[in-house]
Design a protein around this motif. Structure first.
Motif, short mmCIF file in Angstrom:
data_model
loop_
_atom_site.label_atom_id
_atom_site.label_comp_id
_atom_site.label_asym_id
_atom_site.label_seq_id
_atom_site.Cartn_x
_atom_site.Cartn_y
_atom_site.Cartn_z
N GLU A 177 0.85 -1.20 0.00
CA GLU A 177 0.00 0.00 0.00
C GLU A 177 0.88 1.24 0.00
N VAL A 178 0.54 2.20 -0.87
CA VAL A 178 1.34 3.43 -0.99
C VAL A 178 0.40 4.62 -0.97
N LYS A 179 0.76 5.64 -0.19
CA LYS A 179 -0.03 6.86 -0.19
C LYS A 179 0.55 7.81 -1.23
N GLU A 180 -0.30 8.33 -2.09
CA GLU A 180 0.17 9.29 -3.10
C GLU A 180 -0.97 10.24 -3.41
N ASN A 181 -0.68 11.53 -3.39
CA ASN A 181 -1.65 12.56 -3.74
C ASN A 181 -3.02 12.34 -3.07
N GLU A 182 -2.92 12.14 -1.76
CA GLU A 182 -4.11 12.01 -0.89
C GLU A 182 -4.96 10.79 -1.18
N CYS A 183 -4.39 9.80 -1.84
CA CYS A 183 -5.10 8.53 -2.04
C CYS A 183 -4.18 7.40 -1.60
N LEU A 198 7.13 8.79 -9.87
CA LEU A 198 6.24 9.61 -10.71
C LEU A 198 5.24 10.41 -9.90
N GLN A 199 5.31 10.32 -8.57
CA GLN A 199 4.23 10.94 -7.78
C GLN A 199 4.11 12.45 -8.02
N TYR A 200 5.25 13.14 -8.19
CA TYR A 200 5.17 14.60 -8.41
C TYR A 200 4.63 14.90 -9.80
N GLU A 201 5.01 14.06 -10.76
CA GLU A 201 4.51 14.25 -12.11
C GLU A 201 3.00 14.00 -12.14
N HIS A 202 2.57 12.94 -11.45
CA HIS A 202 1.12 12.69 -11.36
C HIS A 202 0.43 13.93 -10.82
N PHE A 203 0.99 14.49 -9.73
CA PHE A 203 0.36 15.66 -9.12
C PHE A 203 0.37 16.86 -10.08
N ASN A 204 1.54 17.09 -10.70
CA ASN A 204 1.67 18.27 -11.57
C ASN A 204 0.64 18.27 -12.69
N LEU A 205 0.41 17.10 -13.28
CA LEU A 205 -0.59 17.06 -14.36
C LEU A 205 -2.00 17.20 -13.80
N ILE A 206 -2.28 16.45 -12.74
CA ILE A 206 -3.62 16.52 -12.14
C ILE A 206 -3.95 17.97 -11.76
N ASP A 207 -2.94 18.68 -11.29
CA ASP A 207 -3.14 20.06 -10.83
C ASP A 207 -3.60 21.01 -11.95
N THR A 208 -3.38 20.62 -13.20
CA THR A 208 -3.79 21.49 -14.31
C THR A 208 -5.27 21.28 -14.67
N PHE A 209 -5.89 20.23 -14.10
CA PHE A 209 -7.27 19.92 -14.47
C PHE A 209 -8.28 20.76 -13.69
N LYS A 210 -9.45 20.92 -14.32
CA LYS A 210 -10.56 21.65 -13.66
C LYS A 210 -11.74 20.68 -13.51
N SER A 211 -12.71 21.08 -12.68
CA SER A 211 -13.84 20.17 -12.45
C SER A 211 -14.66 19.96 -13.72
N GLY A 223 -4.45 3.55 -11.25
CA GLY A 223 -5.23 4.76 -11.01
C GLY A 223 -4.52 5.95 -10.38
N PRO A 224 -3.18 6.11 -10.53
CA PRO A 224 -2.53 7.25 -9.87
C PRO A 224 -2.89 8.61 -10.45
N PHE A 225 -3.40 8.65 -11.69
CA PHE A 225 -3.96 9.91 -12.19
C PHE A 225 -5.46 9.95 -11.84
N ASN A 253 -8.99 0.43 -5.49
CA ASN A 253 -8.47 1.71 -4.98
C ASN A 253 -9.54 2.80 -5.02
N ALA A 254 -10.35 2.79 -6.09
CA ALA A 254 -11.44 3.77 -6.18
C ALA A 254 -12.40 3.57 -5.01
N ASN A 255 -12.68 2.31 -4.73
CA ASN A 255 -13.60 1.98 -3.65
C ASN A 255 -13.01 2.36 -2.28
N ASN A 256 -11.75 1.95 -2.05
CA ASN A 256 -11.12 2.23 -0.75
C ASN A 256 -10.97 3.73 -0.48
N ASN A 257 -10.78 4.49 -1.55
CA ASN A 257 -10.59 5.94 -1.38
C ASN A 257 -11.90 6.72 -1.50
N LYS A 258 -12.99 5.96 -1.55
CA LYS A 258 -14.34 6.57 -1.64
C LYS A 258 -14.43 7.56 -2.81
#
Ligand SMILES: C[S@@+](CC[C@H](N)C(=O)[O-])C[C@H]1O[C@@H](n2cnc3c(N)ncnc32)[C@H](O)[C@@H]1O
Length: 446
Positions: A177-183, A198-211, A223-225, A253-258
């Motif tokens: 089990e690994v914690k990354e970007n609050e999951c 890749l955790q920072y890269e995952h975050f950097n790209l995710i950070d550019t997204f909007k709802s 599912g790290p993105f 992972n989707a289920n465990n992280n609600k």
């Protein structure tokens, strides 16, 4: 490993220091104390509880080696200098000290490993292999969070990016089990792809997204993105992976992280089939998915998969149901002589697309893979302006049907689009007036 060989007694210099001086002393002369794992360098003096024994660093082997500032402190406070015997065992030696003791001198001590939850993952060199169990044991003993030490065996599987592994020390438990970007991500390390770097890269790209964004991840892994993007950015996410185990763990992972699964949709398809099915659903009742971002993280071959977008968005006979999306494509780029990684990456992309990408693309280095190879991310909106064949934009003479005069037109396709079409999926079937240029070399200003 024979840990008995570490049992030994050594003589060191020690100072008998009054309790009232201890605080100042340890602050000022910290670097001169013995520093060893599980070892106290300030101990009680049994005969006098108003004083303590301070054990000096083993590098200071006699009075003459005491540094000047410590020497004057000793004199001004009338501190007694004595010799003291200390008893050491395996627990008092660092990882480096242990391996320096047990490995032959010519063997390099491995200094880096990747930690994935309770797993330490090594990539040992051939000459280190005869000592793999000693190395594994030392890593296990000297890193509290590590419960299993693995070594990579054989080549990386080209499709699922997994590799065979051998347990060198500790529990034979590869589900981590690994914690990354609050999951929290759970997976079997031997069955799926995971790279903690890749955790920072995952975050950097995710950070550019909007709802309001809808994302299509063609090579989603566990599912790290996907999970953090839906959790943190509330995007709508279509995540796919060919490896059934990746999808199994992504769902877990989707289920465990609600994660809101009315926004996260997971698929186990080949990436091209996945994209086509989102745009042209086989089930008639389904509508095309209007994704505006695409993630392609299969750096060894992502670029080749761009053909699916070329065939849909750049083929004038197709009529894509959505506007051209922004593509985020990861790739390995070789360091060329001129060292222009961005330019090489852009060229590699354009070769597959057969089109020039818009000049406002972004491209940067994500990490180094080897001295000559870098992992790059290139982001661009699917172009639909200039055809591109190899190094050249090629135009040929055609006849303007209205005025019956000769004009030039891209040779790569019989029909093309106007620049103003770039934000829409509309296709025109006749050459446009601004195509009256002669054959010319593509000059990329980026
Ligand atoms: C480098 S991993 C990236 C996983 C994830 N995006 C990440 O950042 O950790 C590439 C993934 O692509 C998947 N894959 C390989 N070939 C594929 C294909 N043809 N279609 C869909 N997925 C594929 C592999 O199973 C692997 O999980």
């Amino acid at each position: 490993m024979n840990k008995e060989i570490f049992k030994q007694s050594r003589q060191v210099l020690a100072l008998i220091v009054s309790n009232r001086l201890i605080h100042n002393f340890s602050k000022e002369f910290k670097g001169h104390l013995i520093i060893r794992p599980c070892f106290k360098s300030i101990i009680p003096l049994e005969s006098d509880d108003s004083k303590k024994i301070i054990l000096l660093n083993e590098k200071i082997s006699n009075d003459t080696e005491i540094p000047d500032n410590l020497q004057s402190f000793i004199k001004s406070n009338e501190i007694e200098v004595v010799k003291k015997t200390i008893d050491l065992d395996y627990k008092n030696f660092t990882y480096e000290q242990v391996l320096k003791t047990v490995l032959p001198e010519n063997i390099t001590i491995p200094h880096a490993f990747e930690r994935i939850g309770h797993i330490a993952h090594l990539n040992l060199r051939d000459e280190q292999l005869p000592y793999k169990h000693l190395i594994g044991q030392a890593i296990l003993d000297k890193n509290l969070q590590v419960k299993t030490v693995l070594n990579k065996v054989g080549k990386i599987d080209t499709v699922f990016r997994t590799f065979q592994i051998e347990v060198l020390a500790g529990e034979d438990n590869l589900v981590t089990e690994v914690k990354e970007n609050e999951c929290l991500f759970k997976f079997n390390f031997s069955e799926v792809y995971w790279n903690s770097r890749l955790q920072y890269e995952h975050f950097n790209l995710i950070d550019t997204f909007k709802s309001s964004d809808t994302i299509c991840d063609m090579f989603a892994g566990v599912g790290p993105f996907a999970c953090p993007a839906v959790k943190l950015k509330k995007c709508t996410f279509y995540a796919n992976d060919l490896n059934p185990n990746s999808v199994k763990y992504m769902k877990e992972n989707a289920n465990n992280n609600k994660i809101d699964t009315t926004r996260l949709f997971m698929f186990n398809l080949d990436a091209r089939e996945f994209v086509r099915d989102l745009l042209y659903p086989k089930e008639k009742s389904k509508k095309p998915v209007p994704f505006n971002h695409v993630i392609m993280n299969l750096p060894s071959t992502s670029i080749e998969f761009l053909d699916v977008f070329r065939d849909i968005f750049l083929d004038p006979n197709q009529n894509p149901p959505i506007p051209p999306p922004m593509i985020h494509c990861y790739t390995f780029t070789k360091n060329t002589e001129d060292g222009d990684l961005v330019e090489s990456t852009r060229k590699n992309v354009e070769k597959v697309l057969n089109y020039k990408i818009p000049d406002d693309f972004t491209c940067f280095e994500v990490r180094d893979v080897s001295p000559n190879k870098r992992m790059m991310r290139i982001s661009f909106v699917m172009p639909n302006i200039l055809p591109y064949i190899g190094e050249e934009i090629v135009r040929v003479e055609v006849v303007d049907p209205k005025k019956n005069i000769k004009k030039s037109s891209p040779a790569s396709i019989a029909t093309t689009t106007t620049p103003s079409d770039s934000s829409t999926s509309k296709r025109t079937s006749s050459p446009t007036s601004n195509e009256s240029e002669t054959i010319k070399k593509a000059k990329h200003e980026s």
